[in-house]
Design an enzyme around this catalytic site. Sequence first.
Site, PDB file in Angstrom:
ATOM      1  N   HIS A   1       0.830  -1.287   0.041  1.00 51.47           N
ATOM      2  CA  HIS A   1      -0.197   0.048   0.014  1.00 51.47           C
ATOM      3  C   HIS A   1       0.942   1.360  -0.059  1.00 51.47           C
ATOM      4  CE1 HIS A   1      -3.750  -2.078   0.970  1.00 51.47           C
ATOM      5  NE2 HIS A   1      -3.100  -3.143   1.148  1.00 51.47           N
TER       6      HIS A   1
ATOM      7  N   ASN B   1       3.984   1.470  -1.344  1.00 50.58           N
ATOM      8  CA  ASN B   1       4.387   1.743  -2.745  1.00 50.58           C
ATOM      9  C   ASN B   1       3.505   2.613  -3.641  1.00 50.58           C
ATOM     10  OD1 ASN B   1       6.707   0.308  -1.742  1.00 50.58           O
ATOM     11  ND2 ASN B   1       6.459  -1.511  -3.209  1.00 50.58           N
TER      12      ASN B   1
ATOM     13  N   ASP C   1      -5.602   5.971   1.626  1.00 45.21           N
ATOM     14  CA  ASP C   1      -5.861   4.599   1.434  1.00 45.21           C
ATOM     15  C   ASP C   1      -7.208   4.212   1.575  1.00 45.21           C
ATOM     16  OD1 ASP C   1      -5.994   1.591   1.486  1.00 45.21           O
ATOM     17  OD2 ASP C   1      -3.815   1.594   1.199  1.00 45.21           O
TER      18      ASP C   1
ATOM     19  N   THR D   1      -5.873   0.355  -3.919  1.00 43.56           N
ATOM     20  CA  THR D   1      -4.831  -0.008  -4.242  1.00 43.56           C
ATOM     21  C   THR D   1      -4.859  -1.634  -4.950  1.00 43.56           C
ATOM     22  OG1 THR D   1      -4.067  -1.026  -2.089  1.00 43.56           O
ATOM     23  CG2 THR D   1      -3.255   1.117  -2.717  1.00 43.56           C
TER      24      THR D   1
ATOM     25  N   SER E   1       5.132  -9.460   0.776  1.00 48.41           N
ATOM     26  CA  SER E   1       5.530  -8.833   1.966  1.00 48.41           C
ATOM     27  C   SER E   1       4.783  -9.261   3.082  1.00 48.41           C
ATOM     28  CB  SER E   1       5.339  -7.362   1.910  1.00 48.41           C
ATOM     29  OG  SER E   1       4.254  -6.750   1.911  1.00 48.41           O
TER      30      SER E   1
ATOM     31  N   TRP F   1      14.994 -10.499   0.097  1.00 45.71           N
ATOM     32  CA  TRP F   1      14.060  -9.375  -0.717  1.00 45.71           C
ATOM     33  C   TRP F   1      14.722  -9.032  -1.801  1.00 45.71           C
ATOM     34  CZ3 TRP F   1       9.372  -8.836   0.037  1.00 45.71           C
ATOM     35  CH2 TRP F   1       8.558  -7.640  -0.139  1.00 45.71           C
TER      36      TRP F   1
ATOM     37  N   HIS G   1       2.148 -14.689  -5.310  1.00 44.26           N
ATOM     38  CA  HIS G   1       1.073 -14.713  -4.640  1.00 44.26           C
ATOM     39  C   HIS G   1      -0.196 -13.997  -5.242  1.00 44.26           C
ATOM     40  CE1 HIS G   1       2.498 -10.955  -3.594  1.00 44.26           C
ATOM     41  NE2 HIS G   1       1.986 -10.775  -2.639  1.00 44.26           N
TER      42      HIS G   1
ATOM     43  N   LEU H   1       0.657  -6.458 -11.394  1.00 42.34           N
ATOM     44  CA  LEU H   1       0.758  -5.468 -12.366  1.00 42.34           C
ATOM     45  C   LEU H   1       2.042  -5.187 -12.943  1.00 42.34           C
ATOM     46  CD1 LEU H   1      -0.906  -2.240 -10.939  1.00 42.34           C
ATOM     47  CD2 LEU H   1      -1.516  -3.280 -13.166  1.00 42.34           C
ATOM     48  N   GLU H   2       3.127  -5.516 -11.887  1.00 39.47           N
ATOM     49  CA  GLU H   2       4.539  -5.386 -12.430  1.00 39.47           C
ATOM     50  C   GLU H   2       4.802  -6.680 -13.352  1.00 39.47           C
ATOM     51  OE1 GLU H   2       5.541  -3.466  -7.940  1.00 39.47           O
ATOM     52  OE2 GLU H   2       6.373  -5.446  -8.478  1.00 39.47           O
TER      53      GLU H   2
ATOM     54  N   ASP I   1      -7.246 -10.140  -1.133  1.00 39.00           N
ATOM     55  CA  ASP I   1      -7.604 -10.051  -2.720  1.00 39.00           C
ATOM     56  C   ASP I   1      -6.932 -10.925  -3.570  1.00 39.00           C
ATOM     57  OD1 ASP I   1      -5.032  -8.626  -2.007  1.00 39.00           O
ATOM     58  OD2 ASP I   1      -5.345  -7.244  -3.698  1.00 39.00           O
TER      59      ASP I   1
HETATM   60  N1  UDP Z   1       8.742  -6.508  -3.728  1.00 35.49           N
HETATM   61  C1  UDP Z   1       9.977  -6.129  -3.552  1.00 35.49           C
HETATM   62  N2  UDP Z   1      10.753  -7.047  -3.513  1.00 35.49           N
HETATM   63  C2  UDP Z   1      10.568  -8.392  -3.330  1.00 35.49           C
HETATM   64  C3  UDP Z   1       9.293  -8.714  -3.411  1.00 35.49           C
HETATM   65  C4  UDP Z   1       8.301  -7.549  -3.483  1.00 35.49           C
HETATM   66  O1  UDP Z   1      10.449  -5.094  -3.891  1.00 35.49           O
HETATM   67  O2  UDP Z   1      11.524  -9.230  -3.067  1.00 35.49           O
HETATM   68  C5  UDP Z   1       7.759  -5.261  -3.785  1.00 35.49           C
HETATM   69  C6  UDP Z   1       7.063  -5.476  -5.350  1.00 35.49           C
HETATM   70  O3  UDP Z   1       7.657  -4.882  -6.068  1.00 35.49           O
HETATM   71  C7  UDP Z   1       5.594  -5.047  -4.958  1.00 35.49           C
HETATM   72  C8  UDP Z   1       5.501  -5.083  -3.334  1.00 35.49           C
HETATM   73  O4  UDP Z   1       6.854  -5.502  -2.885  1.00 35.49           O
HETATM   74  O5  UDP Z   1       5.653  -3.819  -5.365  1.00 35.49           O
HETATM   75  C9  UDP Z   1       4.380  -5.997  -2.936  1.00 35.49           C
HETATM   76  O6  UDP Z   1       3.257  -5.667  -3.096  1.00 35.49           O
HETATM   77  P1  UDP Z   1       2.081  -6.724  -3.651  1.00 35.49           P
HETATM   78  O7  UDP Z   1       0.779  -5.892  -3.765  1.00 35.49           O
HETATM   79  O8  UDP Z   1       2.390  -7.397  -4.689  1.00 35.49           O
HETATM   80  O9  UDP Z   1       2.114  -7.589  -2.529  1.00 35.49           O
HETATM   81  P2  UDP Z   1       1.652  -7.669  -0.666  1.00 35.49           P
HETATM   82  O10 UDP Z   1       3.467  -7.401  -0.278  1.00 35.49           O
HETATM   83  O11 UDP Z   1       0.936  -6.548  -0.535  1.00 35.49           O
HETATM   84  O12 UDP Z   1       1.247  -8.947  -0.405  1.00 35.49           O
END
Ligand code: UDP
Length: 462
Positions: free
Chosen positions: A26, A28, A121, A143, A282, A340, A358, A365-366, A382
């Site tokens: 959130h 980011n 948010d 988000t 995360s 990470w 996951h 999106l990435e 989600d």
């Molecule tokens: N991310 C990162 N490094 C990692 C894993 C994830 O920088 O090793 C970033 C990823 O690019 C994304 C965010 O962490 O922008 C994770 O957001 P996402 O909505 O995919 O998942 P969440 O962590 O909220 O479950």
Amino acid sequence: MVTTDPSLRSATRRRIILFPTPFQGHINPMLQLANILHTHGFQITIIHAKFNAPNPSNHPHFSFKPINDGFAEIADQLATNQDASYVLKYLNKSCVDPFRDCLAGLLAEPGQDPVACLITDAAFYFAQAVADELKLPRMALRTSNLGCVLAYDVLPFNSKPACFYLTKQDTDYEASVPEFPLLKFKDIVKITTNPQGMGEFVTNMLTQMRASSGIIWNTFKELEEPDLETITQVFPVPSFTLGPFHEYFPATSSSLIEQDRTILSWLDKQAPKSVVYVSFGSVARITESEFQEVAHGLSNIGFPFLWVVRPGTVAGSEWLESLPENFVEGMGERGRIVKWSPQQEVLAHPATGCFWTHNGWNSTLESICEGVPMICSPCFVDQPINARYASDVWKIGVFLEDGFERTGIEMAIKRVMMDKEGEEIRERISCLKEKISKQYYMNFLMIQRKEVMERQETNGFS
Ligand code: UDP
């Protein structure tokens, strides 16, 4: 009204205050949005919780105001409690007074430009009442994708909570959910362990999104065209699809964990499209036996792999203690495990062949933006909805239907990396990537044009 026009202008009110929920997925998009708005000439103030606080030195052009979120009192539960609604409802109570005081203080600061609006948010639903009280327009940043919110709006969290507890033995487990037929019961059981709690949270969030001055979505029109019209009917406030934000500003500067960049030189040594990239984001956690199945799956396939194991991913373990014996020695140069990664750069690297994800919305999106086919292993909230869209609607990923089990894992990787099905998935996702690149280029041109116009105004040209 839905607009994809990012030029949110205001002639006199040039300050915007933003308030993200304190989670990586959130923070980011909120900081990326803040950067987009800053590029459009707005001054940015970020109010943020002390828990998971962003690093101000990475954003010297913003001002940061921490508030006391009271989170320390429940922080120890995070390691064991997978009920996201519990944490979110707690924050929606504990932040009310500190947030109101902070916002009122900012509005009363002498000599500052007036505030155009507050953007919080959407999950911070309490902020609508505070904004109303202080007579400030509030916009909600959602988000996730549109489809997720449409599903949340109709899923029977409160009316039929028993649906969320079905097991493999129940006859309906594989059947479609009548309220949202794209989803199966086996998907919705993953969303929450506490349907009533989740229902209460969702109702509050959606009610306050409807009461807001507008909703900003981190998604793009070409991906969700069919749902756009429905969204405007279901949410009769202006909607802005301005994503994907990370195309303008990468997530690196808002990363809460240090990214291991050494793996980029390892990726440089791998063959094009040969590497299986694995990350579950995360907050998701898996069990020790699921973790071991992932390890066996990866060691049995012949492909190189890059596996992000965030400390705390495996319930009850610090980091890698529960890997099968000799796993690390056995993987040798073929595999890398990191805490990470610089995910956007990994996905953009020519060696990356597929993303076992996951399906957090940012990760999804990435992956789309880099044209990388997915293997979908959603964990909760989600993610099961995003995964269904990715596999069944956009057809850009293979759903690992039966969870973490080594034979299924090997088959899914083979389908994506070696089979014709994988080639077709790659074609479809590349096509989406192409559409985003065009839209990004158009928006980039608009930003450039605006900067030129502003420079002309400053120099006295009209
Ligand atoms: N991310 C990162 N490094 C990692 C894993 C994830 O920088 O090793 C970033 C990823 O690019 C994304 C965010 O962490 O922008 C994770 O957001 P996402 O909505 O995919 O998942 P969440 O962590 O909220 O479950």
